[in-house]
Design a protein around this motif. Sequence first.
Motif, PDB file in Angstrom:
ATOM      1  N   ILE B  22      62.560  27.351 -27.223  1.00 31.75           N
ATOM      2  CA  ILE B  22      61.788  26.379 -26.419  1.00 31.75           C
ATOM      3  C   ILE B  22      62.580  25.085 -26.256  1.00 31.75           C
ATOM      4  O   ILE B  22      63.206  24.614 -27.212  1.00 31.75           O
ATOM      5  CB  ILE B  22      60.382  26.124 -27.037  1.00 31.75           C
ATOM      6  N   ASP B  23      62.521  24.563 -25.042  1.00 31.34           N
ATOM      7  CA  ASP B  23      63.265  23.352 -24.715  1.00 31.34           C
ATOM      8  C   ASP B  23      62.374  22.132 -24.977  1.00 31.34           C
ATOM      9  O   ASP B  23      62.145  21.313 -24.100  1.00 31.34           O
ATOM     10  CB  ASP B  23      63.680  23.429 -23.237  1.00 31.34           C
ATOM     11  N   GLU B  24      61.838  22.070 -26.192  1.00 28.44           N
ATOM     12  CA  GLU B  24      60.912  20.980 -26.522  1.00 28.44           C
ATOM     13  C   GLU B  24      61.696  19.701 -26.813  1.00 28.44           C
ATOM     14  O   GLU B  24      62.761  19.758 -27.408  1.00 28.44           O
ATOM     15  CB  GLU B  24      60.082  21.365 -27.738  1.00 28.44           C
ATOM     16  N   ASP B  25      61.174  18.566 -26.356  1.00 25.10           N
ATOM     17  CA  ASP B  25      61.824  17.283 -26.606  1.00 25.10           C
ATOM     18  C   ASP B  25      60.724  16.262 -26.906  1.00 25.10           C
ATOM     19  O   ASP B  25      60.153  15.658 -25.999  1.00 25.10           O
ATOM     20  CB  ASP B  25      62.646  16.872 -25.365  1.00 25.10           C
ATOM     21  N   LEU B  26      60.412  16.135 -28.187  1.00 22.05           N
ATOM     22  CA  LEU B  26      59.262  15.300 -28.570  1.00 22.05           C
ATOM     23  C   LEU B  26      59.468  13.822 -28.265  1.00 22.05           C
ATOM     24  O   LEU B  26      58.520  13.127 -27.892  1.00 22.05           O
ATOM     25  CB  LEU B  26      58.947  15.492 -30.056  1.00 22.05           C
ATOM     26  N   LEU B  28      61.201  12.562 -25.763  1.00 18.26           N
ATOM     27  CA  LEU B  28      60.983  12.382 -24.327  1.00 18.26           C
ATOM     28  C   LEU B  28      59.495  12.516 -23.980  1.00 18.26           C
ATOM     29  O   LEU B  28      58.964  11.756 -23.164  1.00 18.26           O
ATOM     30  CB  LEU B  28      61.806  13.407 -23.532  1.00 18.26           C
ATOM     31  N   GLU B  29      58.832  13.453 -24.637  1.00 18.50           N
ATOM     32  CA  GLU B  29      57.397  13.660 -24.403  1.00 18.50           C
ATOM     33  C   GLU B  29      56.614  12.393 -24.773  1.00 18.50           C
ATOM     34  O   GLU B  29      55.720  11.967 -24.030  1.00 18.50           O
ATOM     35  CB  GLU B  29      56.921  14.853 -25.245  1.00 18.50           C
ATOM     36  N   HIS B  30      57.000  11.788 -25.890  1.00 20.38           N
ATOM     37  CA  HIS B  30      56.342  10.560 -26.350  1.00 20.38           C
ATOM     38  C   HIS B  30      56.541   9.426 -25.331  1.00 20.38           C
ATOM     39  O   HIS B  30      55.584   8.744 -24.938  1.00 20.38           O
ATOM     40  CB  HIS B  30      56.905  10.171 -27.716  1.00 20.38           C
ATOM     41  N   SER B  32      57.295   9.802 -22.186  1.00 20.98           N
ATOM     42  CA  SER B  32      56.591  10.180 -20.948  1.00 20.98           C
ATOM     43  C   SER B  32      55.117   9.810 -21.022  1.00 20.98           C
ATOM     44  O   SER B  32      54.546   9.304 -20.050  1.00 20.98           O
ATOM     45  CB  SER B  32      56.699  11.686 -20.710  1.00 20.98           C
ATOM     46  N   LEU B  33      54.516  10.064 -22.194  1.00 18.15           N
ATOM     47  CA  LEU B  33      53.087   9.748 -22.350  1.00 18.15           C
ATOM     48  C   LEU B  33      52.831   8.253 -22.237  1.00 18.15           C
ATOM     49  O   LEU B  33      51.854   7.821 -21.619  1.00 18.15           O
ATOM     50  CB  LEU B  33      52.560  10.283 -23.685  1.00 18.15           C
ATOM     51  N   GLU B  36      53.208   7.379 -18.663  1.00 24.31           N
ATOM     52  CA  GLU B  36      52.013   7.858 -17.950  1.00 24.31           C
ATOM     53  C   GLU B  36      50.882   6.842 -18.052  1.00 24.31           C
ATOM     54  O   GLU B  36      50.256   6.491 -17.056  1.00 24.31           O
ATOM     55  CB  GLU B  36      51.522   9.157 -18.590  1.00 24.31           C
ATOM     56  N   ARG B  37      50.653   6.371 -19.283  1.00 26.40           N
ATOM     57  CA  ARG B  37      49.552   5.390 -19.503  1.00 26.40           C
ATOM     58  C   ARG B  37      49.828   4.107 -18.728  1.00 26.40           C
ATOM     59  O   ARG B  37      48.909   3.538 -18.118  1.00 26.40           O
ATOM     60  CB  ARG B  37      49.397   5.078 -20.993  1.00 26.40           C
ATOM     61  N   GLY B  39      51.585   3.902 -16.048  1.00 25.22           N
ATOM     62  CA  GLY B  39      51.376   4.296 -14.653  1.00 25.22           C
ATOM     63  C   GLY B  39      49.908   4.288 -14.272  1.00 25.22           C
ATOM     64  O   GLY B  39      49.535   3.822 -13.186  1.00 25.22           O
ATOM     65  N   TRP B  40      49.041   4.774 -15.173  1.00 21.32           N
ATOM     66  CA  TRP B  40      47.595   4.775 -14.890  1.00 21.32           C
ATOM     67  C   TRP B  40      47.089   3.349 -14.710  1.00 21.32           C
ATOM     68  O   TRP B  40      46.295   3.075 -13.816  1.00 21.32           O
ATOM     69  CB  TRP B  40      46.820   5.424 -16.048  1.00 21.32           C
TER      70      TRP B  40
END
Lengths: 149, 173
Positions: B22-26, B28-30, B32-33, B36-37, B39-40
């Motif tokens: 799996i190409d997981e990248d925590l 980057l995910e963090h 991104s989140l 995202e917030r 951005g909202w």
Amino acid sequence: MDSVIRGVIVYFFLLLIFRISGKRTLSEATVFDFVLLLIISETTQQALLADDYSITNGFLLITTLLIVDVGMSLFKQRFTAVEKILDGVPLIIIDNGKMLKERMKKSRVNESDIMESARELQGLENLDQIKYAILEKDGKITIIPKENK
Amino acid sequence: MLRLTAIISFKHMKKHNQELDIDEDLALEHKSLILERIGWILMLLFVVAAALGFTGRGGIINDKTEGSTAAGIEVAYERFLRRDAPSTLKITLHEPSSQVRFSKAFYEKVRIEEVVPEPKQVQVTHESILYTFEGAPVNASLLFYLKPQKAGSLQYMVDNGKHQLSISQYIYP
């Protein structure tokens, strides 16, 4: 010239707004999500075409959008870091049978979403049968069942 | 050969628990989140700003008036316009006057779709556009139905032959 600029701006705006809205926004489309998508596409069409409904303008916009899309796919293929940033990355939400609640909460995924995918994709009956659940880049949840299901 | 290609193409993938590719990248995910917030919040601010009138077409911020009864001329207009979207400019003449002049920037960036009441004469020069009305009574209102043609800042002068007003608008693309 104007159409090309409009096409490029709208492409990148949509890319940005859907990236910001998160993976789960339109992944499991309900009837209302589908209607929302239609409204968005209609609004986009008006922003793209303005008052020029000529065939030339239509062809120009379609070509512009596809060229930008092909260009972006080549760019993402060349630079995987850009691909990860633009498309996101998969995220494990059930790890070896253990539910990762914090990740689920932040990603707007709940147990019923996972079970829905488990039933649909693997015909599973309960959460205990799931070894891994992964929230994919496109917002869908994929399931790997335990071997002794 | 096929196996070699598969090894090459999946070399950047991590193995989770020694079994799941799996190409997981925590990290980057963090990030991104968080983005995202943010951005909202920005999307919400954009909608609130639009409701207040910062993006044109209605809203308390958008409607403006220049001039006064004492100045003899009053112009009601929208602070923010949108390209190709119709707008109205209302001029009220508080003194007996039959002429309204706009400076060059006005007719360069805006298409005048209709004028009510219809002017008796319209003269365009290098510097201005002059509307002459027949027998406009005191407190008469003149309506200019407009369609902005070019995005960007729009600054022009309006005068009735005696008093001059400076109007500042912004045209969104």
